[in-house]
Design an enzyme around this catalytic site. Sequence first.
Site, PDB file in Angstrom:
ATOM      1  N   ASP A 116       0.828  -1.215   0.000  1.00 58.82           N
ATOM      2  CA  ASP A 116       0.000   0.000   0.000  1.00 58.82           C
ATOM      3  C   ASP A 116       0.856   1.256   0.000  1.00 58.82           C
ATOM      4  O   ASP A 116       1.478   1.589   1.016  1.00 58.82           O
ATOM      5  CB  ASP A 116      -0.897  -0.047   1.244  1.00 58.82           C
ATOM      6  CG  ASP A 116      -1.798   1.162   1.376  1.00 58.82           C
ATOM      7  OD1 ASP A 116      -2.017   1.858   0.356  1.00 58.82           O
ATOM      8  OD2 ASP A 116      -2.294   1.404   2.491  1.00 58.82           O
ATOM      9  N   SER A 120      -0.023   4.245   2.725  1.00 59.07           N
ATOM     10  CA  SER A 120       0.273   4.182   4.154  1.00 59.07           C
ATOM     11  C   SER A 120       1.719   3.721   4.305  1.00 59.07           C
ATOM     12  O   SER A 120       2.383   3.412   3.314  1.00 59.07           O
ATOM     13  CB  SER A 120      -0.688   3.233   4.886  1.00 59.07           C
ATOM     14  OG  SER A 120      -0.515   1.885   4.447  1.00 59.07           O
ATOM     15  N   ASN A 165       3.079   1.733   7.364  1.00 60.77           N
ATOM     16  CA  ASN A 165       3.390   0.748   8.401  1.00 60.77           C
ATOM     17  C   ASN A 165       3.148  -0.674   7.921  1.00 60.77           C
ATOM     18  O   ASN A 165       2.267  -0.929   7.103  1.00 60.77           O
ATOM     19  CB  ASN A 165       2.542   0.989   9.647  1.00 60.77           C
ATOM     20  CG  ASN A 165       2.900   2.270  10.361  1.00 60.77           C
ATOM     21  OD1 ASN A 165       2.309   3.317  10.115  1.00 60.77           O
ATOM     22  ND2 ASN A 165       3.889   2.200  11.240  1.00 60.77           N
ATOM     23  N   TRP A 174       1.791  -4.127   9.321  1.00 62.30           N
ATOM     24  CA  TRP A 174       1.118  -4.766  10.446  1.00 62.30           C
ATOM     25  C   TRP A 174       0.452  -6.071  10.005  1.00 62.30           C
ATOM     26  O   TRP A 174      -0.015  -6.193   8.876  1.00 62.30           O
ATOM     27  CB  TRP A 174       0.108  -3.844  11.137  1.00 62.30           C
ATOM     28  CG  TRP A 174      -1.056  -3.341  10.313  1.00 62.30           C
ATOM     29  CD1 TRP A 174      -1.163  -2.136   9.686  1.00 62.30           C
ATOM     30  CD2 TRP A 174      -2.298  -4.020  10.061  1.00 62.30           C
ATOM     31  NE1 TRP A 174      -2.376  -2.022   9.051  1.00 62.30           N
ATOM     32  CE2 TRP A 174      -3.095  -3.157   9.262  1.00 62.30           C
ATOM     33  CE3 TRP A 174      -2.812  -5.264  10.424  1.00 62.30           C
ATOM     34  CZ2 TRP A 174      -4.371  -3.500   8.824  1.00 62.30           C
ATOM     35  CZ3 TRP A 174      -4.092  -5.618   9.982  1.00 62.30           C
ATOM     36  CH2 TRP A 174      -4.854  -4.739   9.195  1.00 62.30           C
ATOM     37  N   TYR A 231      -9.704   3.835  12.185  1.00 64.40           N
ATOM     38  CA  TYR A 231     -10.493   3.566  10.990  1.00 64.40           C
ATOM     39  C   TYR A 231     -11.912   4.059  11.244  1.00 64.40           C
ATOM     40  O   TYR A 231     -12.310   4.271  12.390  1.00 64.40           O
ATOM     41  CB  TYR A 231     -10.528   2.063  10.676  1.00 64.40           C
ATOM     42  CG  TYR A 231      -9.259   1.522  10.106  1.00 64.40           C
ATOM     43  CD1 TYR A 231      -9.125   1.272   8.746  1.00 64.40           C
ATOM     44  CD2 TYR A 231      -8.166   1.257  10.923  1.00 64.40           C
ATOM     45  CE1 TYR A 231      -7.956   0.774   8.223  1.00 64.40           C
ATOM     46  CE2 TYR A 231      -6.989   0.749  10.409  1.00 64.40           C
ATOM     47  CZ  TYR A 231      -6.890   0.512   9.056  1.00 64.40           C
ATOM     48  OH  TYR A 231      -5.722   0.025   8.533  1.00 64.40           O
ATOM     49  N   ASP A 235      -1.879   5.879  -5.246  1.00 65.16           N
ATOM     50  CA  ASP A 235      -2.148   4.981  -4.124  1.00 65.16           C
ATOM     51  C   ASP A 235      -2.499   3.580  -4.617  1.00 65.16           C
ATOM     52  O   ASP A 235      -3.602   3.329  -5.095  1.00 65.16           O
ATOM     53  CB  ASP A 235      -3.299   5.562  -3.286  1.00 65.16           C
ATOM     54  CG  ASP A 235      -3.582   4.736  -2.038  1.00 65.16           C
ATOM     55  OD1 ASP A 235      -2.939   3.689  -1.831  1.00 65.16           O
ATOM     56  OD2 ASP A 235      -4.478   5.144  -1.262  1.00 65.16           O
ATOM     57  N   THR A 241      -5.721   1.845  -3.066  1.00 65.09           N
ATOM     58  CA  THR A 241      -7.069   2.316  -3.380  1.00 65.09           C
ATOM     59  C   THR A 241      -7.471   1.718  -4.728  1.00 65.09           C
ATOM     60  O   THR A 241      -6.736   1.839  -5.709  1.00 65.09           O
ATOM     61  CB  THR A 241      -7.127   3.852  -3.435  1.00 65.09           C
ATOM     62  OG1 THR A 241      -6.885   4.367  -2.125  1.00 65.09           O
ATOM     63  CG2 THR A 241      -8.489   4.343  -3.903  1.00 65.09           C
TER      64      THR A 241
END
Length: 394
Positions: free
Chosen positions: A95, A98, A100, A102, A135, A276, A279
């Site tokens: 992505d 963003s 991070n 996780w 979120y 992005d 998206t």
Amino acid sequence: MRTICALLFAAAASAELVKIPLTGEVRIDGRTDKPLREVMMSGKVLAGEVLRLGQKYAPAYTAVPKVPITDFMNAQYYGPVSIGTPEQEFKVIYDTGSSNLWVPGENCTGCVHKKYNSSMSSTFVYNGTEFSILYGSGAVRGTCDQDTVTFGGLKVKNQVFAETTAEPGLPWVVGRFDGILGMGWVQISVNGITPVFFSMMEQKLVDAGQFSFYLSAQAWPHKKTSELALGGVDPAHFTGNFSYVPVSKDGYWQIHTDSISVGNETIHANFDSVVDSGTSLLAFPLATAVRINSKLGCIDAGIECVFEACPDFSTLPPLNVTLAGKVYTLSGEDYILQVQEPGAPTQCISGIMGFPGALPENLGAILGDVFMRKYYTTFDAANNRVGFALANHN
């Protein structure tokens, strides 16, 4: 005092271009027993996409569903990453919106996907710092840890990431992916954690500080392998030369956009866009999206626009995005998504969606997968720019 998530850097040998296969698909998730046509006209097919956009670009926005979402479209590209020694493999969305990494942890409540088990890894280092991303339907919460992350066969040592203890919303429950690997800049990283690809650059694991996406144009729901290339570009997946646009602000992969037009009519001019990969569609402020979709002949069903019957793509006007003086054209076939189901007619939905909240600062568009399928995209972190070339789908 809380421990600060920190990253230890290590030197490693340089590597050639690394090619990672991606899987792309579109599905209607959280499915009820309604006919596909009724689902498409419900006005909430893109609700899951709104949740993800809200997290990235307007986390304070609250006008998103707070109840379980059903019958929503999940269009996603995902691929593998491994954590630990021995390796524990996960499916993640790569992505660029963003920053991070996780994945679910062993103590994740209500998580149905594969979970990271720190006790199984000989290279795990405890960190313990709290981690949280808001979120629209809740928050991803967890703690930071440190371990070896294997990405495209390259081992990133001492990488800080988050193992989650709680995840919000049905889009995460039913998604085919386990977590997120953010490829944005450190400026938008929670806790200031160095993103995985930038760690790869620091550890000299890639020959060039850039990565590139090829997204298959084959009609969904059929799958055809897409590709993420680390350390350069893959000449097999584009034609012609690259045109580059400088990053206007570090954080997102944010670039200045001269204009958006439909046919010969300019819809919006002089604003910034974000490129992005996380998206699925082209996202605009709601009023802009409504204005564009009104010229396509689809039926406005809220944040989305659905066709009564799939149109003759040749009759649809071109959508032009002008970046650094160069016009990038999407045809009707490029910006219309086709959703198929056995025994039912193919349904068509506009790839132009409206976000029902304000986008931050001067952002006027999110150029997602609809744009990146037509144009092979390279994210050049070493030179602070984004490059585009016509994708080769032959």
